[in-house]
Motif scaffolding. Structure first.
Motif, PDB file in Angstrom:
ATOM      1  N   ALA A 266       0.896  -1.282  -0.150  1.00 48.37           N
ATOM      2  CA  ALA A 266       0.033   0.158  -0.193  1.00 48.37           C
ATOM      3  C   ALA A 266       0.798   1.156  -0.174  1.00 48.37           C
ATOM      4  CB  ALA A 266      -0.982   0.109   1.186  1.00 48.37           C
ATOM      5  N   ALA A 267       2.044   1.256   0.809  1.00 52.25           N
ATOM      6  CA  ALA A 267       2.739   2.525   0.699  1.00 52.25           C
ATOM      7  C   ALA A 267       3.464   2.498  -0.582  1.00 52.25           C
ATOM      8  CB  ALA A 267       3.857   2.179   1.886  1.00 52.25           C
ATOM      9  N   SER A 268       3.965   1.417  -1.129  1.00 50.53           N
ATOM     10  CA  SER A 268       4.771   1.697  -2.375  1.00 50.53           C
ATOM     11  C   SER A 268       3.614   2.171  -3.619  1.00 50.53           C
ATOM     12  CB  SER A 268       5.266   0.243  -2.980  1.00 50.53           C
ATOM     13  OG  SER A 268       5.912  -0.111  -2.010  1.00 50.53           O
TER      14      SER A 268
ATOM     15  N   PHE B 278       5.856  -0.743   8.457  1.00 52.70           N
ATOM     16  CA  PHE B 278       5.909  -1.386   7.330  1.00 52.70           C
ATOM     17  C   PHE B 278       5.531  -0.198   6.151  1.00 52.70           C
ATOM     18  CE2 PHE B 278       6.322  -5.757   8.761  1.00 52.70           C
ATOM     19  CZ  PHE B 278       7.500  -5.402   9.100  1.00 52.70           C
ATOM     20  N   ILE B 279       4.613   0.644   6.513  1.00 50.52           N
ATOM     21  CA  ILE B 279       4.300   1.906   5.460  1.00 50.52           C
ATOM     22  C   ILE B 279       5.466   2.590   5.390  1.00 50.52           C
ATOM     23  CG2 ILE B 279       3.001   4.013   5.671  1.00 50.52           C
ATOM     24  CD1 ILE B 279       0.740   2.643   6.906  1.00 50.52           C
ATOM     25  N   GLY B 280       6.338   2.955   6.411  1.00 51.46           N
ATOM     26  CA  GLY B 280       7.677   3.731   6.329  1.00 51.46           C
ATOM     27  C   GLY B 280       8.491   2.718   5.696  1.00 51.46           C
ATOM     28  N   PHE B 281       8.764   1.552   5.812  1.00 51.48           N
ATOM     29  CA  PHE B 281       9.675   0.610   4.803  1.00 51.48           C
ATOM     30  C   PHE B 281       9.451   0.688   3.355  1.00 51.48           C
ATOM     31  CE2 PHE B 281      10.688  -1.509   8.952  1.00 51.48           C
ATOM     32  CZ  PHE B 281      12.074  -1.243   8.926  1.00 51.48           C
ATOM     33  N   GLY B 282       8.017   0.644   3.220  1.00 47.69           N
ATOM     34  CA  GLY B 282       7.565   0.668   1.776  1.00 47.69           C
ATOM     35  C   GLY B 282       7.712   1.944   1.042  1.00 47.69           C
ATOM     36  N   THR B 283       7.743   2.961   1.660  1.00 49.25           N
ATOM     37  CA  THR B 283       7.798   4.473   1.068  1.00 49.25           C
ATOM     38  C   THR B 283       9.705   4.499   0.878  1.00 49.25           C
ATOM     39  OG1 THR B 283       6.241   5.326   2.156  1.00 49.25           O
ATOM     40  CG2 THR B 283       7.790   6.905   1.472  1.00 49.25           C
ATOM     41  N   LEU B 284      10.267   3.871   1.875  1.00 48.81           N
ATOM     42  CA  LEU B 284      11.930   4.046   1.673  1.00 48.81           C
ATOM     43  C   LEU B 284      12.230   3.213   0.562  1.00 48.81           C
ATOM     44  CD1 LEU B 284      12.573   4.175   5.595  1.00 48.81           C
ATOM     45  CD2 LEU B 284      13.136   6.034   4.019  1.00 48.81           C
ATOM     46  N   PHE B 285      12.063   1.893   0.749  1.00 47.48           N
ATOM     47  CA  PHE B 285      12.622   1.074  -0.261  1.00 47.48           C
ATOM     48  C   PHE B 285      12.788   1.477  -1.930  1.00 47.48           C
ATOM     49  CE2 PHE B 285      11.258  -2.704   2.500  1.00 47.48           C
ATOM     50  CZ  PHE B 285      12.469  -2.703   3.085  1.00 47.48           C
ATOM     51  N   GLY B 286      11.765   2.094  -2.460  1.00 47.76           N
ATOM     52  CA  GLY B 286      11.701   2.709  -3.638  1.00 47.76           C
ATOM     53  C   GLY B 286      12.316   3.802  -3.927  1.00 47.76           C
ATOM     54  N   ASN B 287      12.432   4.732  -2.964  1.00 45.70           N
ATOM     55  CA  ASN B 287      12.891   6.119  -2.868  1.00 45.70           C
ATOM     56  C   ASN B 287      14.372   5.998  -2.892  1.00 45.70           C
ATOM     57  OD1 ASN B 287      10.590   7.445  -3.495  1.00 45.70           O
ATOM     58  ND2 ASN B 287      10.062   7.707  -1.722  1.00 45.70           N
ATOM     59  N   LEU B 288      14.831   5.308  -1.861  1.00 37.04           N
ATOM     60  CA  LEU B 288      16.183   5.185  -1.263  1.00 37.04           C
ATOM     61  C   LEU B 288      16.984   4.481  -2.586  1.00 37.04           C
ATOM     62  CD1 LEU B 288      16.265   4.209   2.294  1.00 37.04           C
ATOM     63  CD2 LEU B 288      16.627   6.384   1.504  1.00 37.04           C
TER      64      LEU B 288
END
Length: 406
Positions: free
Chosen positions: A266-268, A322-332
Motif C-alpha cells: 500500500a505504501a509503495s 512497514f508503511i515507512g519501509f515501503g516508502t523508503l525501499f523505492g525512493n532510496l
C-alpha cells in the motif's frame, strides 16, 4: 523515456521487472513456515541456526552483486540474466536434494549468487529506460507488484510442504526461473546497445568505481539502504519464531505475514502517486521519521509488557512501520541510482553489494538475539533507522550525474 528502444509497454515492463526482482523474495519468504521442520530434519544444533537458511541467500546475493553489474556494462544485460537464472535453478536443486545442513546452505548460497543477476540487472534496466522522479515511480510500482510475492510466498511454501514436503518448495523455484527466463527472453530487448558498453578492463573498472564511490548522493543513500534493509532482514530472520511460536499462531502465520506485507504494498502504491509531486528526498525523510517515532513507542510498550505486547498492538505498529519501509525501499534505491548517467550496471552492483553486505550482519545479529520477546527486533528497528537518518542528513540533496572517467 530515455530512448526509442522497443521495450515492452509500461504495464508489462513493470510486471516483468517486478517478477524478476521477486525471485529473491520468493526464495526467502516461502521458506519461513518450514524453517523449524528443516532444522529438525537436517539436525541443526540450536533452533536459531535454522535462520541461516534465510541469511545464506543474502550472502550469495551480496557476493554476486560485486561482479554482475560490471559484467553487464560490458557484455549487455540479457546474457547475464540467463546465467543468473540458471545458477539460481542449480542452487535450488542442490538444496532440494541435500541430506545435511551444510549442503542446504551451499545450495542457498548458490541461489543467492544467481539471484544477484536479476537483482542488479532489473535496477540497471530501469535506469537504462527511465530517470529522475519517473524512475522512482517505476520502482514504486514495481515494489507494489513485487510485494504480492512475499504476501503469498509463506502460504505457497506451507501449502507445498503440506502436499509434498518442504523439499518440493525448491521445485517451484526451478519452475519459476524457467518461466521468467522465457518471458524475459521473448519480450525484453537488449537495453544496452553495443556502442554504449564499457570495456571490461581493470583500469577502466577502477576509474568507474572511483567515480561512483566518490559521489556523495550514491554512497550516502546506499548506506541508508543498508541500514533500512538490515532492520527488515532482522524481521525476516525472526518473524517466524515471533508469530508462529511466541504468539502461537501456528498454521495461521502466513495469513498474518501476508497482511503485514500488504502495508508495504500500500505504501509503495501511495508513494508512486506522491513522488512526482513531492519528490524522493522529502518522502524519504518523512518515512524514516515515521519508522523512528513508532519504533520508539513500540519499544516502550514492549518493555512495559515484558517483551510480549498484545498481538493486536504488535500488528498495528508493525503495519505502520512497514508503511515507512515501503516508502523508503523505492525512493532510496532511486536516489542512489539517479546520478548514474553511465555505468548503470556498475552503479547498481555497488549500491546492491554495499547495502547487502551491510544488512547481512545487522539483520543476522537481530535475528540471533531473539530471546522469546520482540525487544531485540524493535530495538534494531529504532537504532538502524536513527543511523539511517543521520546518514541521510549528511548526504544532502546533491544530484550531479556521474560521467565516464570523472
Amino acid at each position: 523515456m530515455k530512448s526509442a528502444r522497443p521495450v515492452p509497454g509500461l504495464t508489462e515492463f513493470v510486471a516483468l521487472i517486478a517478477m524478476l526482482s521477486s525471485i529473491i523474495a520468493l526464495a526467502t519468504d516461502a521458506m519461513l513456515p518450514v524453517l523449524s521442520e528443516i532444522g529438525q530434519d537436517l539436525q541443526v544444533g540450536h533452533e536459531n541456526e535454522a535462520q541461516l537458511v534465510i541469511s545464506m541467500v543474502f550472502v550469495g546475493l551480496a557476493l554476486g552483486q560485486l561482479i554482475m553489474g560490471p559484467l553487464s556494462d560490458s557484455s549487455g544485460r540479457k546474457p547475464l540474466m540467463y546465467a543468473g537464472l540458471a545458477l539460481f535453478g542449480f542452487g535450488s536443486l542442490l538444496s532440494m536434494f541435500g541430506t545435511d545442513f551444510q549442503t542446504m546452505l551451499a545450495g542457498r548460497f548458490l541461489q543467492g549468487l544467481g539471484a544477484a543477476s536479476p537483482r542488479i540487472l532489473t535496477m540497471a534496466l530501469v535506469r537504462d529506460c527511465y530517470r529522475g522522479r519517473e524512475m522512482a515511480r517505476i520502482m514504486s510500482l514495481t515494489m507494489l507488484i513485487f510485494i504480492i510475492v512475499p504476501m503469498l510466498a509463506p502460504a505457497l511454501g506451507q501449502g507445498i510442504a503440506w502436499l509434498a514436503g518442504w523439499r518440493a518448495i525448491f521445485t517451484s523455484f526451478v519452475l519459476l526461473a524457467v518461466v521468467i527466463g522465457l518471458w524475459f527472453g521473448m519480450r525484453m530487448p537488449e537495453t544496452l546497445p553495443a556502442e554504449k558498453r564499457t570495456r571490461l578492463s581493470l583500469s577502466e573498472q577502477i576509474k568507474a568505481i572511483k567515480a561512483v564511490m566518490s559521489h556523495r548522493q550514491t554512497i550516502g543513500y546506499t548506506i541508508v539502504v543498508g541500514f533500512v534493509f538490515g532492520a527488515f532482514l532482522g524481521y525476516l530472520s525472526s518473524v517466524q519464531q515471533i508469530l508462529q511460536i511466541q504468539y502461537e499462531l501456528g498454521s495461521q502465520f502466513p495469513l498474518y505475514f501476508a497482511a503485514l506485507a500488504g502495508s508495504i504494498g500500500a505504501a509503495s502504491y501511495l508513494n508512486s502517486r506522491l513522488v512526482i509531486k513531492f519528490g524522493m528526498t522529502y518522502l524519504s525523510r518523512l518515512a524514516i521519521w515515521l519508522v523512528i517515532s513508532f519504533s520508539a513507542l513500540l519499544l516502550l510498550i514492549a518493555w512495559l509488557n515484558n517483551g510480549h505486547p498484545p498481538l493486536w498492538v504488535l500488528l498495528i505498529f508493525l503495519a505502520i512501520l512497514f508503511i515507512g519501509f515501503g516508502t523508503l525501499f523505492g525512493n532510496l534505491n532511486a536516489l542512489a541510482m539517479e546520478p548514474m548517467e553511465r555505468h548503470a550496471g556498475l552503479g547498481a552492483s555497488i549500491v546492491g553489494s554495499i547495502s547487502t553486505f551491510m544488512s547481512i550482519p545487522l539483520g543476522t545479529l537481530i535475528g540471533q538475539l531473539y530471546d522469546g520477546t520482540v525487544i531485540p527486533l524493535v530495538t534494531g528497528f529504532l537504532l538502524l533507522s536513527l543511523a539511517g537518518y543521520g546518514v541521510m542528513a549528511w548526504t544532502g540533496r546533491r544530484s550531479t550525474p556521474i560521467e565516464s572517467g570523472t
